[in-house]
Design a protein around this motif. Structure first.
Motif, PDB file in Angstrom:
ATOM      1  N   ARG A 148       0.882  -1.017   0.009  1.00 23.68           N
ATOM      2  CA  ARG A 148      -0.026  -0.043   0.019  1.00 23.68           C
ATOM      3  C   ARG A 148       0.939   1.147   0.088  1.00 23.68           C
ATOM      4  N   PRO A 149       1.217   1.496  -1.080  1.00 27.45           N
ATOM      5  CA  PRO A 149       2.151   2.779  -1.320  1.00 27.45           C
ATOM      6  C   PRO A 149       1.705   4.095  -0.714  1.00 27.45           C
ATOM      7  N   ALA A 150       0.204   4.111  -0.890  1.00 27.69           N
ATOM      8  CA  ALA A 150      -0.518   5.575  -0.300  1.00 27.69           C
ATOM      9  C   ALA A 150      -0.615   5.489   1.162  1.00 27.69           C
ATOM     10  N   GLY A 151      -0.515   4.224   1.879  1.00 26.96           N
ATOM     11  CA  GLY A 151      -0.836   3.965   3.174  1.00 26.96           C
ATOM     12  C   GLY A 151      -2.405   3.731   3.042  1.00 26.96           C
ATOM     13  N   LEU A 152      -2.967   3.513   4.425  1.00 25.44           N
ATOM     14  CA  LEU A 152      -4.260   3.276   4.626  1.00 25.44           C
ATOM     15  C   LEU A 152      -4.996   4.532   4.968  1.00 25.44           C
ATOM     16  N   HIS A 153      -6.085   4.660   4.728  1.00 31.81           N
ATOM     17  CA  HIS A 153      -6.961   5.756   5.272  1.00 31.81           C
ATOM     18  C   HIS A 153      -8.351   5.296   5.816  1.00 31.81           C
ATOM     19  N   LEU A 154      -8.752   5.902   6.772  1.00 32.26           N
ATOM     20  CA  LEU A 154     -10.061   5.719   7.196  1.00 32.26           C
ATOM     21  C   LEU A 154     -10.796   6.889   6.994  1.00 32.26           C
ATOM     22  N   VAL A 155     -11.845   6.817   6.079  1.00 36.91           N
ATOM     23  CA  VAL A 155     -12.680   7.863   5.821  1.00 36.91           C
ATOM     24  C   VAL A 155     -13.919   7.751   6.706  1.00 36.91           C
ATOM     25  N   ARG A 156     -14.154   8.931   7.279  1.00 36.31           N
ATOM     26  CA  ARG A 156     -15.239   8.728   8.214  1.00 36.31           C
ATOM     27  C   ARG A 156     -16.242   9.836   7.712  1.00 36.31           C
ATOM     28  N   TYR A 157     -17.498   9.557   7.225  1.00 36.38           N
ATOM     29  CA  TYR A 157     -18.450  10.343   6.142  1.00 36.38           C
ATOM     30  C   TYR A 157     -19.587  10.340   7.196  1.00 36.38           C
ATOM     31  N   ARG A 158     -19.658  11.593   7.666  1.00 37.72           N
ATOM     32  CA  ARG A 158     -21.080  11.765   8.385  1.00 37.72           C
ATOM     33  C   ARG A 158     -22.056  13.034   7.511  1.00 37.72           C
ATOM     34  N   PRO A 159     -22.835  12.374   6.676  1.00 36.36           N
ATOM     35  CA  PRO A 159     -23.575  13.035   5.784  1.00 36.36           C
ATOM     36  C   PRO A 159     -24.597  13.807   6.524  1.00 36.36           C
ATOM     37  N   ALA A 160     -24.810  15.066   6.288  1.00 39.25           N
ATOM     38  CA  ALA A 160     -25.938  15.866   6.742  1.00 39.25           C
ATOM     39  C   ALA A 160     -26.992  15.480   6.856  1.00 39.25           C
ATOM     40  N   ALA A 161     -27.904  15.940   7.641  1.00 36.03           N
ATOM     41  CA  ALA A 161     -29.096  15.294   7.899  1.00 36.03           C
ATOM     42  C   ALA A 161     -30.055  15.171   6.902  1.00 36.03           C
ATOM     43  N   ASP A 162     -30.124  16.702   6.208  1.00 35.19           N
ATOM     44  CA  ASP A 162     -30.968  16.825   5.110  1.00 35.19           C
ATOM     45  C   ASP A 162     -30.452  16.480   3.658  1.00 35.19           C
ATOM     46  N   CYS A 163     -29.284  15.479   3.602  1.00 39.34           N
ATOM     47  CA  CYS A 163     -28.688  15.506   2.556  1.00 39.34           C
ATOM     48  C   CYS A 163     -29.661  14.812   1.483  1.00 39.34           C
ATOM     49  N   PHE A 164     -30.301  14.004   2.060  1.00 37.70           N
ATOM     50  CA  PHE A 164     -31.225  13.230   0.737  1.00 37.70           C
ATOM     51  C   PHE A 164     -31.766  14.185  -0.012  1.00 37.70           C
ATOM     52  N   TYR A 165     -32.371  15.146   0.663  1.00 39.81           N
ATOM     53  CA  TYR A 165     -33.170  16.261  -0.127  1.00 39.81           C
ATOM     54  C   TYR A 165     -32.453  16.990  -0.911  1.00 39.81           C
ATOM     55  N   GLN A 166     -30.792  16.948  -1.082  1.00 35.88           N
ATOM     56  CA  GLN A 166     -30.245  17.702  -1.956  1.00 35.88           C
ATOM     57  C   GLN A 166     -29.608  16.457  -2.896  1.00 35.88           C
ATOM     58  N   GLY A 167     -30.368  15.424  -3.079  1.00 40.48           N
ATOM     59  CA  GLY A 167     -30.036  14.580  -4.029  1.00 40.48           C
ATOM     60  C   GLY A 167     -28.891  13.552  -3.726  1.00 40.48           C
ATOM     61  N   ALA A 168     -28.446  13.598  -2.528  1.00 39.95           N
ATOM     62  CA  ALA A 168     -26.819  12.885  -2.188  1.00 39.95           C
ATOM     63  C   ALA A 168     -27.777  11.539  -1.890  1.00 39.95           C
TER      64      ALA A 168
END
Lengths: 872, 78
Positions: A169-189
């Motif tokens: 893993r040349p780039a190392g490992l990353h942990l992405v913690r994605y906390r979408p906004a509560a209203d994100c569904f309304y924005q088409g996410a």
């Protein structure tokens, strides 16, 4: 890069400069309301401009800056040095982005992270209002501590973790913690989709933020899920992937050893003391092979579901991946006693290998290390045997190869070997090898901090803070990549232009001087030298003039760019279908000419759309495609720029024009009879014809065509109209490239000199008096089979003298263009042509229509330039 | 119709969009013991997933899509 983007960059730079200045001023006078407003306006403009392009990186920062300035403007936040610092930093960052856009035409995703950090920094300066929601948009909740960031890794199946740990893993490992906004569904996410598409995804999982409510009260469209993704992709790639939701995402680097989390059934308690002791023994002795053997043996005998087995599997994995990381192995073995996952807190993914200079693959490294260890043992043998020297040489050769495999330059090996051979002992080589290991140069990787072998409940593991302070300052000492274009006030260029003009004129004085030197003072030699000097100055002056003209040059696209919209809107309104074709947009001409071109062109195009094109049905009936084509073509012909506006509409009916012109008294009956169709359609430019609505409705073309003609003629341009009924119309505008210098023909009448613009002069001829015919009270002559009316300039100017003829009784006739006719102007004498700076008549003289202006000649005299159209 | 609501089961087909969440929620409120067949599902919007996670219905078939299953299984079996 397109012109719009170029303009954006140059404007942004200017804006940034202004913002910088204003900020400095504001620091001295924090209470100045005007300054604050101005600053807000600048930031606002810049943000607005950046929004036109796809530069979220830039817009985000500017938007935050704008919000902050808005607060300051409304006295909700007091302006402080801190605000100034943040804004200056942000503007520096935007400046860097501008450089990047200029260099590459776009933005790389790498700036995204910085952009988010800066925007966050700016927003943090805006106090959160109490009445606002607890979690205002844009302000992230307090950052959890680093180790919290890595929570949940134990949820990943061991096999997946082990694979991730073992993988390259040349780039190392990353942990992405994605906390979408509560209203994100309304924005088409679709955060799940976003998470699933994470590049380099190793494992992903999700968890609810809060306990589930009962189904009756549940709101399906309020996002309460958090997403976690373990990925092997580099940080930039991740930032690029999550660029639109970067505020909601936290990306934490994961040291490989953090994945080493044995799991399973404890099975009673620590009963493996024997194994631990044995394993520790092997480890201390550096006998990895032995350790691997006993580990495997125990593993084979144990239930794979046990915690023990899991720990052993990890032990094997760590031995394969990082055999030299003894501390980690030790911690793992030690954990067998406690059933607590070892706290393997190494920050760097791979511990320091003193011999490893450039990265080579781990397998090679392991082999090389093992080989080096063996060679060392061989070297240490000192049995005085006869093959001792051979043995040392062989070992040294192997060592050298191993070191090479590790990317090490084996400098000094030769000396050590020579010493060893001389002594008959391997010791000097060993010493050298040890020295090499201890003095290993710092390698690419940062040295690993000592491993913390702490039981789990103890202190937090230090992970370097992700949100370090990032500076984008371009201080004075930094290398400046100055903008390549510079914005100059037009007045300055005009002044330069005038000066060059003066220079051209005064340079023209030199030939006079040369003439005087010869005729008055009789110094022929001096005269010749002056002439030689003159030719040099002449060349330089011409080049200078050309250079300045280039500065003022602008592409026709400046005018053309408004037409796509205009054509689209107008044709839509008229219910017609028109395709616009632009040709030769990069043709250049003087700024004044280009600017003068704008309004007439709009007029022409509008006319063409309104009256030239038929409705789609009519077109189809006439066998033409439903959509008409309007072509705007620009090209350069010697020193003129030619603009053609061509449509494939219904054309102009000359009969209608003729009749109408006659009715309006524009032409008399005789003209009506003999006028050609071509001349007839050109009547639409006649002033009397165009101003009446009736005509315009009847004939189509006509509205404002007089205006067009006047505008074009004002810049010494000419117009030509060709039209074929049913096929279309073409209007050709020919304009000078530049109006700065006018080429005039100098003539003499009754002892006075006058100038005539060269573009109206067709030729100069000498006509013998005998060839002049008198038709009623006008004079004419036949020139190459054509009758040319002759008019005396003296008469036209009200000079009582008769035209002078030369010794052979020939009259000097200047054939000039007057509209579409050719007229012979009888003058007394022709002189040379000259480049002059034409100054329009001003003051009381501006009422004299016979002259277009005056010019200063090289000998200091004033030359009056005649307006041919007016005097004839 | 990406979700086929049967008597006692719902079959998820292909990509389940955000619009289905409301209906799914209502249906699950009426049939708390329903079974869900996800085998033909290739993606579902988190809104639908939230509903499933909250309702905890029995999943009769996991998605054939391995990557999706890896996401869903831990979340829906907790």
């Amino acid at each position: 890069m397109n012109a719009l983007l170029e303009q954006f960059i140059s404007e942004s730079r200017e804006c940034l400069q202004d913002i910088g200045e204003k900020l400095m001023q504001l620091e001295d006078a924090p209470g100045d309301k005007d300054l604050v407003n101005e600053l807000f306006r600048l930031v606002h403009t810049l943000k607005g401009n950046s929004g036109l392009f796809e530069f979220p990186t830039m817009t985000r920062v500017l938007h935050a800056g704008e919000d902050l300035m808005d607060e300051v403007r409304n006295d909700r936040v007091a302006f402080s040095r801190q605000i100034a610092d943040h804004l200056l930093d942000s503007m520096d960052f935007v400046g860097l982005l501008c450089d990047e856009i200029e260099a590459s035409g776009g933005l790389l995703a790498s700036g995204m992270g910085n952009s988010v950090r800066l925007a966050k920094g700016l927003r943090l300066l805006i106090p959160v209002k109490a009445d606002l929601a607890a979690e205002p948009a844009g302000v992230a909740p307090p950052a959890p501590s680093p180790s919290e960031d890595l929570e949940g890794l134990d949820g990943i199946p061991e096999a997946v973790r082990m694979e991730a740990y073992g993988m390259d893993r040349p780039a190392g490992l990353h942990l992405v913690r994605y906390r979408p906004a509560a209203d994100c569904f309304y924005q088409g996410a679709d955060p799940l989709h976003q998470a699933r598409q994470t590049p380099g995804l190793v494992w992903g999982w999700l968890c609810p933020r809060e306990p589930w409510p009962s189904l009756e009260v549940m709101d399906a469209y309020r996002c309460v899920l958090d997403f976690q993704v373990l990925t092997a992709a580099p940080l930039e790639v991740l930032e690029e992937h999550y660029r639109y939701v970067l505020e909601q995402v936290k990306i934490v680097p994961v040291p490989g050893l953090r994945l080493v989390l044995p799991q399973g059934e404890p099975n009673g308690g620590p009963v493996y003391q024997d194994f631990v002791a044995e394993a520790m023994g092997f480890l201390t002795a550096g006998n990895l092979r032995g350790l691997a053997k006993v580990t495997q043996a125990l593993l084979d005998r144990s239930n794979p579901d046990l915690w023990l087995s899991s720990a052993l599997r990890w032990l094997v994995a760590v031995m394969v991946r990082e055999p030299e990381n003894l501390a980690a192995l030790k911690a793992l073995i030690g954990s067998l006693n406690t059933f607590q996952p070892p706290r393997l807190a190494a920050v760097s993914t791979a511990p320091q290998d003193p011999l490893l200079v450039v990265g080579c693959d781990p397998a090679t490294a392991v082999t090389a290390h093992a080989t080096i260890a063996i060679q060392r043992t061989i070297l240490a043998i000192d049995d005085g045997s006869p093959w001792q020297r051979g043995r040392i040489q062989a070992a040294a050769a192997t060592l050298s190869l191993c070191l090479k495999a590790l990317g090490h330059q084996e400098g000094g090996m030769g000396t050590a070997l020579t010493a060893a051979l001389a002594a008959g002992q391997g010791a000097p080589v060993i010493t050298w090898l040890d020295g090499l290991i201890s003095s290993a140069p710092p390698t690419k990787q940062l040295p690993a901090p000592p491993l913390e072998l702490l039981p789990v409940p103890l202190a937090e593991v230090p992970v370097p803070p992700v949100e370090g302070e990032v500076k984008f300052g371009r201080r004075a000492e930094d290398a400046q990549t100055g903008p390549k274009s510079l914005k100059v006030d037009q007045a300055k260029v005009d002044r330069l232009m005038n000066l060059i003009g003066e220079m051209v004129v005064s340079k023209n004085a030199l030939p006079y001087l040369a003439g005087r030197a010869e005729s008055v003072f009789g110094v022929r030699e001096l005269s010749r030298e002056i002439k030689a000097q003159y030719s040099v100055i002449n060349r330089i002056a011409e080049e200078m003039q050309d250079a300045i003209m280039q500065v003022r040059m602008m592409p026709v696209s400046f005018v053309f760019q408004r037409f796509p919209r205009l054509v689209r809107d107008t044709s839509r309104k008229l219910g017609k279908e028109v395709n616009l074709v632009l040709v030769g947009e990069d043709t250049q001409a003087d700024k004044n000419i280009i600017e003068a071109l704008g309004d007439p062109l709009v007029h022409i195009v509008r006319n063409s759309l309104d009256h030239g094109f038929e409705s789609p049905e009519t077109r189809l009936a006439a066998g033409k495609p439903a959509a008409g084509t309007l072509t705007l073509r620009a090209s350069q012909e010697s020193d003129r720029v030619v603009i053609e506006v061509e449509d494939d509409g219904k054309g102009i009916d000359p009969l209608v024009i003729k009749r109408k012109a006659y009715e309006k008294g524009v032409i008399d009956e005789a003209t009506l009879e003999r006028i050609s169709d071509h001349d007839a359609i050109n009547l639409i430019f006649a002033p009397g014809l165009s101003t009446t609505d009736v005509v315009s409705d009847l004939s189509g073309r006509g509205v404002g065509m007089d205006v067009v003609r006047t505008a074009v003629e004002k810049v010494n341009g000419s117009l030509r109209l060709d039209s074929e009924q049913g096929k279309g119309t073409r209007l050709t505008l020919s304009l000078p490239l530049s109006m700065a210098v006018t080429n005039v023909m100098i003539i003499e009448a009754d002892g006075q000199t006058f100038g005539l613009p060269m573009q109206s002069v067709i030729e100069t001829v000498r006509v013998p008096r005998s060839r002049v015919m008198h038709i009623k009270n006008t004079q004419a002559t036949v020139l190459r089979g054509r009758i040319v009316a002759l008019k005396s300039l003296n008469e036209k100017l009200g000079i009582a003298a008769a035209p002078l003829a030369n010794a052979d009784g020939e009259l000097a006739v200047l054939v000039v263009r007057a509209g579409h006719e050719q007229v012979g102007l009888i003058v007394d004498q022709f002189h040379e042509t000259a480049d002059v700076i034409l100054k329009p008549m001003s003051g009381v003289l501006s009422g004299l229509p016979a002259y277009v202006g005056s010019a200063l000649m090289g000998d200091g005299s004033v030359l009056m330039i005649l307006n041919v159209m007016e005097i004839l | 119709m990406p979700i086929e609501f049967q008597k006692k089961a719902a079959v998820f087909l292909g990509i389940i969009g955000v619009d289905e969440a409301e209906e799914l929620l209502e249906w699950l409120q009426k049939k708390p013991k329903a079974r869900i067949d996800l085998s033909a599902c290739t993606h579902l919007h988190p809104a639908d997933l939230q509903v499933l996670m909250a309702a905890k219905p029995t999943i009769s078939q996991w998605p054939e899509d391995v990557s999706l299953r890896a996401w869903l299984e831990p979340a829906l079996t907790k």
